[in-house]
Design a protein around this motif. Sequence first.
Motif, PDB file in Angstrom:
ATOM      1  N   ASP A  13      64.627   0.653  13.574  1.00 36.37           N
ATOM      2  CA  ASP A  13      64.626   0.807  14.647  1.00 36.37           C
ATOM      3  C   ASP A  13      66.131   0.603  15.390  1.00 36.37           C
ATOM      4  OD1 ASP A  13      62.105   1.667  14.849  1.00 36.37           O
ATOM      5  OD2 ASP A  13      61.374   0.156  15.482  1.00 36.37           O
ATOM      6  N   ILE A  35      66.778  -3.763  11.998  1.00 35.72           N
ATOM      7  CA  ILE A  35      65.444  -4.446  12.437  1.00 35.72           C
ATOM      8  C   ILE A  35      64.619  -3.378  12.893  1.00 35.72           C
ATOM      9  CG2 ILE A  35      66.863  -6.496  12.976  1.00 35.72           C
ATOM     10  CD1 ILE A  35      66.722  -5.408  15.911  1.00 35.72           C
ATOM     11  N   LYS A  36      63.422  -3.879  12.982  1.00 31.23           N
ATOM     12  CA  LYS A  36      62.005  -2.843  13.230  1.00 31.23           C
ATOM     13  C   LYS A  36      61.331  -3.452  14.258  1.00 31.23           C
ATOM     14  CE  LYS A  36      58.668  -0.017  11.631  1.00 31.23           C
ATOM     15  NZ  LYS A  36      58.981   1.105  12.496  1.00 31.23           N
ATOM     16  N   LYS A  37      61.106  -3.061  15.261  1.00 31.89           N
ATOM     17  CA  LYS A  37      60.161  -3.803  16.483  1.00 31.89           C
ATOM     18  C   LYS A  37      58.763  -3.932  15.818  1.00 31.89           C
ATOM     19  CE  LYS A  37      58.855  -3.370  21.288  1.00 31.89           C
ATOM     20  NZ  LYS A  37      59.009  -4.862  21.375  1.00 31.89           N
ATOM     21  N   ILE A  38      58.217  -5.210  16.233  1.00 30.57           N
ATOM     22  CA  ILE A  38      56.698  -5.208  15.604  1.00 30.57           C
ATOM     23  C   ILE A  38      55.980  -5.554  16.982  1.00 30.57           C
ATOM     24  CG2 ILE A  38      57.469  -6.119  13.450  1.00 30.57           C
ATOM     25  CD1 ILE A  38      56.321  -9.052  14.812  1.00 30.57           C
ATOM     26  N   GLU A  40      54.091  -8.478  18.113  1.00 31.07           N
ATOM     27  CA  GLU A  40      53.837  -9.630  17.710  1.00 31.07           C
ATOM     28  C   GLU A  40      52.617 -10.439  18.166  1.00 31.07           C
ATOM     29  OE1 GLU A  40      55.194  -9.508  22.024  1.00 31.07           O
ATOM     30  OE2 GLU A  40      56.147  -8.484  19.932  1.00 31.07           O
ATOM     31  N   TYR A  50      63.154 -13.144  12.333  1.00 29.16           N
ATOM     32  CA  TYR A  50      63.128 -12.174  13.025  1.00 29.16           C
ATOM     33  C   TYR A  50      64.246 -12.166  14.017  1.00 29.16           C
ATOM     34  CZ  TYR A  50      58.066 -11.628  11.559  1.00 29.16           C
ATOM     35  OH  TYR A  50      57.101 -11.305  10.851  1.00 29.16           O
ATOM     36  N   ASP A  53      64.204 -11.043  21.281  1.00 26.65           N
ATOM     37  CA  ASP A  53      64.976 -10.635  22.568  1.00 26.65           C
ATOM     38  C   ASP A  53      64.023 -11.461  23.724  1.00 26.65           C
ATOM     39  OD1 ASP A  53      66.159  -9.257  24.587  1.00 26.65           O
ATOM     40  OD2 ASP A  53      65.079  -7.517  24.599  1.00 26.65           O
ATOM     41  N   THR A  58      69.557 -12.735  22.836  1.00 22.67           N
ATOM     42  CA  THR A  58      68.907 -12.357  21.750  1.00 22.67           C
ATOM     43  C   THR A  58      69.265 -13.474  20.781  1.00 22.67           C
ATOM     44  OG1 THR A  58      69.162  -9.949  22.169  1.00 22.67           O
ATOM     45  CG2 THR A  58      68.651 -10.724  20.078  1.00 22.67           C
ATOM     46  N   GLY A  95      60.546  -8.739  23.432  1.00 24.66           N
ATOM     47  CA  GLY A  95      60.450  -8.114  22.019  1.00 24.66           C
ATOM     48  C   GLY A  95      60.628  -8.738  20.973  1.00 24.66           C
ATOM     49  N   TYR A  97      61.596  -8.353  16.507  1.00 26.63           N
ATOM     50  CA  TYR A  97      61.971  -7.404  15.705  1.00 26.63           C
ATOM     51  C   TYR A  97      62.163  -7.985  14.175  1.00 26.63           C
ATOM     52  CZ  TYR A  97      63.308  -4.691  19.772  1.00 26.63           C
ATOM     53  OH  TYR A  97      62.995  -4.509  21.194  1.00 26.63           O
ATOM     54  N   LYS A  98      61.387  -7.703  13.293  1.00 26.22           N
ATOM     55  CA  LYS A  98      61.540  -8.038  11.720  1.00 26.22           C
ATOM     56  C   LYS A  98      62.700  -7.599  11.180  1.00 26.22           C
ATOM     57  CE  LYS A  98      59.288  -8.037   7.466  1.00 26.22           C
ATOM     58  NZ  LYS A  98      57.801  -7.849   6.719  1.00 26.22           N
TER      59      LYS A  98
END
Length: 106
Positions: A13, A35-38, A40, A50, A53, A58, A95, A97-98
């Motif tokens: 992402d 990174i990719k938003k997950i 949680e 991870y 945010d 960050t 947020g 992110y992985k």
Amino acid sequence: DCEKIISPIKGADFAITVAGDSMTPEYPNGSILLIKKIDEKAFIEWGKVYVLDTCNGTVVKQIEPGDYDGELTCVSLNPSYKPFKVPMTEEVLYGMYKVLMCMSLK
């Protein structure tokens, strides 16, 4: 400031630049993380790295369970930095992110 990059892997992402040495040697200062938003609330892979945010900025950390439900323990790979806790509330954690990939110049 935004810069467009072409990801070498599918599903990323965002890309962010690592600042600092708390995650060395795996994630050196200046490296780029894809990174990719997950979600949680659905699932967290404990022990994985991870990007969080948060209301204080960050951070890139290895994530472990906290002392109680709804809390994360953030661990640096560089042993010079102590672990710290982050509550998983909307006021603190915006947020998660992985990290899919780390790119760095050698």
